[in-house]
Write a protein that holds these residues in place. Sequence first.
Motif, PDB file in Angstrom:
ATOM      1  N   ALA A  64      -0.771   7.296 -31.797  1.00 64.67           N
ATOM      2  CA  ALA A  64      -0.211   7.035 -30.463  1.00 64.67           C
ATOM      3  C   ALA A  64       1.299   7.268 -30.425  1.00 64.67           C
ATOM      4  N   ASP A  65       1.871   7.807 -31.505  1.00 64.56           N
ATOM      5  CA  ASP A  65       3.311   8.088 -31.610  1.00 64.56           C
ATOM      6  C   ASP A  65       4.175   6.840 -31.453  1.00 64.56           C
ATOM      7  N   VAL A  66       3.639   5.685 -31.836  1.00 67.13           N
ATOM      8  CA  VAL A  66       4.411   4.449 -31.805  1.00 67.13           C
ATOM      9  C   VAL A  66       5.259   4.354 -33.071  1.00 67.13           C
ATOM     10  N   ILE A  67       4.690   4.806 -34.193  1.00 62.07           N
ATOM     11  CA  ILE A  67       5.447   4.876 -35.435  1.00 62.07           C
ATOM     12  C   ILE A  67       5.417   6.310 -35.936  1.00 62.07           C
ATOM     13  N   GLU A  68       6.352   6.625 -36.802  1.00 60.33           N
ATOM     14  CA  GLU A  68       6.415   7.966 -37.371  1.00 60.33           C
ATOM     15  C   GLU A  68       6.262   7.858 -38.881  1.00 60.33           C
ATOM     16  N   LEU A  69       5.316   8.599 -39.399  1.00 59.88           N
ATOM     17  CA  LEU A  69       5.143   8.692 -40.841  1.00 59.88           C
ATOM     18  C   LEU A  69       5.587  10.087 -41.246  1.00 59.88           C
ATOM     19  N   VAL A  70       6.624  10.159 -42.057  1.00 58.47           N
ATOM     20  CA  VAL A  70       7.174  11.463 -42.430  1.00 58.47           C
ATOM     21  C   VAL A  70       6.990  11.695 -43.919  1.00 58.47           C
ATOM     22  N   GLY A  71       7.030  12.950 -44.295  1.00 60.30           N
ATOM     23  CA  GLY A  71       6.898  13.306 -45.701  1.00 60.30           C
ATOM     24  C   GLY A  71       5.574  12.846 -46.274  1.00 60.30           C
ATOM     25  N   ILE A  72       5.647  12.336 -47.466  1.00 61.23           N
ATOM     26  CA  ILE A  72       4.432  11.894 -48.161  1.00 61.23           C
ATOM     27  C   ILE A  72       3.785  10.697 -47.474  1.00 61.23           C
ATOM     28  N   ALA A  73       4.551   9.922 -46.710  1.00 61.65           N
ATOM     29  CA  ALA A  73       4.005   8.748 -46.012  1.00 61.65           C
ATOM     30  C   ALA A  73       2.901   9.138 -45.037  1.00 61.65           C
ATOM     31  N   ARG A  74       2.915  10.373 -44.539  1.00 64.17           N
ATOM     32  CA  ARG A  74       1.849  10.836 -43.633  1.00 64.17           C
ATOM     33  C   ARG A  74       0.478  10.756 -44.292  1.00 64.17           C
ATOM     34  N   TYR A  75       0.462  10.853 -45.617  1.00 66.58           N
ATOM     35  CA  TYR A  75      -0.801  10.897 -46.352  1.00 66.58           C
ATOM     36  C   TYR A  75      -1.260   9.523 -46.848  1.00 66.58           C
ATOM     37  N   PHE A  76      -0.472   8.486 -46.630  1.00 73.73           N
ATOM     38  CA  PHE A  76      -0.839   7.153 -47.118  1.00 73.73           C
ATOM     39  C   PHE A  76      -2.148   6.635 -46.518  1.00 73.73           C
ATOM     40  N   PRO A  77      -2.348   6.702 -45.198  1.00 74.57           N
ATOM     41  CA  PRO A  77      -3.626   6.182 -44.671  1.00 74.57           C
ATOM     42  C   PRO A  77      -4.849   6.882 -45.263  1.00 74.57           C
ATOM     43  N   VAL A  78      -4.850   8.201 -45.298  1.00 70.64           N
ATOM     44  CA  VAL A  78      -6.000   8.908 -45.863  1.00 70.64           C
ATOM     45  C   VAL A  78      -6.076   8.668 -47.368  1.00 70.64           C
ATOM     46  N   GLY A  79      -4.944   8.545 -48.032  1.00 67.04           N
ATOM     47  CA  GLY A  79      -4.940   8.275 -49.465  1.00 67.04           C
ATOM     48  C   GLY A  79      -5.565   6.935 -49.791  1.00 67.04           C
ATOM     49  N   ILE A  80      -5.258   5.924 -48.993  1.00 71.16           N
ATOM     50  CA  ILE A  80      -5.837   4.594 -49.220  1.00 71.16           C
ATOM     51  C   ILE A  80      -7.346   4.627 -49.023  1.00 71.16           C
ATOM     52  N   ILE A  81      -7.798   5.319 -47.990  1.00 72.14           N
ATOM     53  CA  ILE A  81      -9.242   5.424 -47.738  1.00 72.14           C
ATOM     54  C   ILE A  81      -9.927   6.192 -48.869  1.00 72.14           C
ATOM     55  N   VAL A  82      -9.319   7.281 -49.324  1.00 69.88           N
ATOM     56  CA  VAL A  82      -9.901   8.064 -50.422  1.00 69.88           C
ATOM     57  C   VAL A  82      -9.950   7.234 -51.709  1.00 69.88           C
ATOM     58  N   LEU A  83      -8.890   6.479 -51.999  1.00 71.04           N
ATOM     59  CA  LEU A  83      -8.897   5.610 -53.183  1.00 71.04           C
ATOM     60  C   LEU A  83      -9.980   4.544 -53.082  1.00 71.04           C
ATOM     61  N   ASN A  84     -10.152   3.982 -51.894  1.00 66.11           N
ATOM     62  CA  ASN A  84     -11.195   2.982 -51.661  1.00 66.11           C
ATOM     63  C   ASN A  84     -12.571   3.597 -51.942  1.00 66.11           C
ATOM     64  N   LEU A  85     -12.806   4.774 -51.396  1.00 71.13           N
ATOM     65  CA  LEU A  85     -14.085   5.451 -51.593  1.00 71.13           C
ATOM     66  C   LEU A  85     -14.266   5.856 -53.053  1.00 71.13           C
ATOM     67  N   ALA A  86     -13.219   6.349 -53.689  1.00 71.56           N
ATOM     68  CA  ALA A  86     -13.312   6.766 -55.092  1.00 71.56           C
ATOM     69  C   ALA A  86     -13.648   5.581 -55.995  1.00 71.56           C
ATOM     70  N   THR A  87     -13.064   4.427 -55.719  1.00 71.23           N
ATOM     71  CA  THR A  87     -13.364   3.226 -56.501  1.00 71.23           C
ATOM     72  C   THR A  87     -14.830   2.862 -56.359  1.00 71.23           C
ATOM     73  N   PHE A  88     -15.319   2.875 -55.117  1.00 71.19           N
ATOM     74  CA  PHE A  88     -16.735   2.588 -54.884  1.00 71.19           C
ATOM     75  C   PHE A  88     -17.614   3.579 -55.649  1.00 71.19           C
ATOM     76  N   LEU A  89     -17.306   4.874 -55.517  1.00 73.19           N
ATOM     77  CA  LEU A  89     -18.132   5.894 -56.164  1.00 73.19           C
ATOM     78  C   LEU A  89     -18.135   5.732 -57.680  1.00 73.19           C
ATOM     79  N   PHE A  90     -16.996   5.414 -58.262  1.00 73.56           N
ATOM     80  CA  PHE A  90     -16.915   5.205 -59.709  1.00 73.56           C
ATOM     81  C   PHE A  90     -17.842   4.069 -60.135  1.00 73.56           C
ATOM     82  N   VAL A  91     -17.732   2.945 -59.452  1.00 72.29           N
ATOM     83  CA  VAL A  91     -18.564   1.784 -59.802  1.00 72.29           C
ATOM     84  C   VAL A  91     -20.038   2.099 -59.562  1.00 72.29           C
ATOM     85  N   ALA A  92     -20.333   2.728 -58.434  1.00 66.35           N
ATOM     86  CA  ALA A  92     -21.729   3.012 -58.098  1.00 66.35           C
ATOM     87  C   ALA A  92     -22.346   4.035 -59.052  1.00 66.35           C
TER      88      ALA A  92
END
Length: 122
Positions: A64-92
């Motif tokens: 919604a352009d309320v906050i700005e994520l620049v540089g590597i910070a743009r990838y933090f939300p997807v990175g957190i989700i991918v890490l969450n999924l990767a942890t699950f997949l490893f355990v499973a």
Amino acid sequence: MGIIDGLLIVLLSIAHNVYGERKQVPDMKALTDDEVVIGSLRVMIFQGGVLLFFVGIIQLLYAADVIELVGIARYFPVGIIVLNLATFLFVAIFIHRALFKITLPQLIVFGIIIVLQLISLA
């Protein structure tokens, strides 16, 4: 895409907490009355749910352009989700393969979320 993605993450976070409280905690209480085990489960449930909730809020605010994520910070939300999924997949994959039988809907939702996040970064 980013707003839909953020909403999906927030809804998934709510489902994570509700399912944990209504299904997993009672099931654990039926197996043991050990408050440390039950409390540890509850902490893990809410840690995951709260983390997902705030990632969803960040995704919504960014879309919604309320906050700005620049540089590597743009990838933090997807990175957190991918890490969450990767942890699950490893355990499973390596420890509890039976988890795949009951988590297919979640895996599909996580896949959709990751694709939407990547599209919104383009």
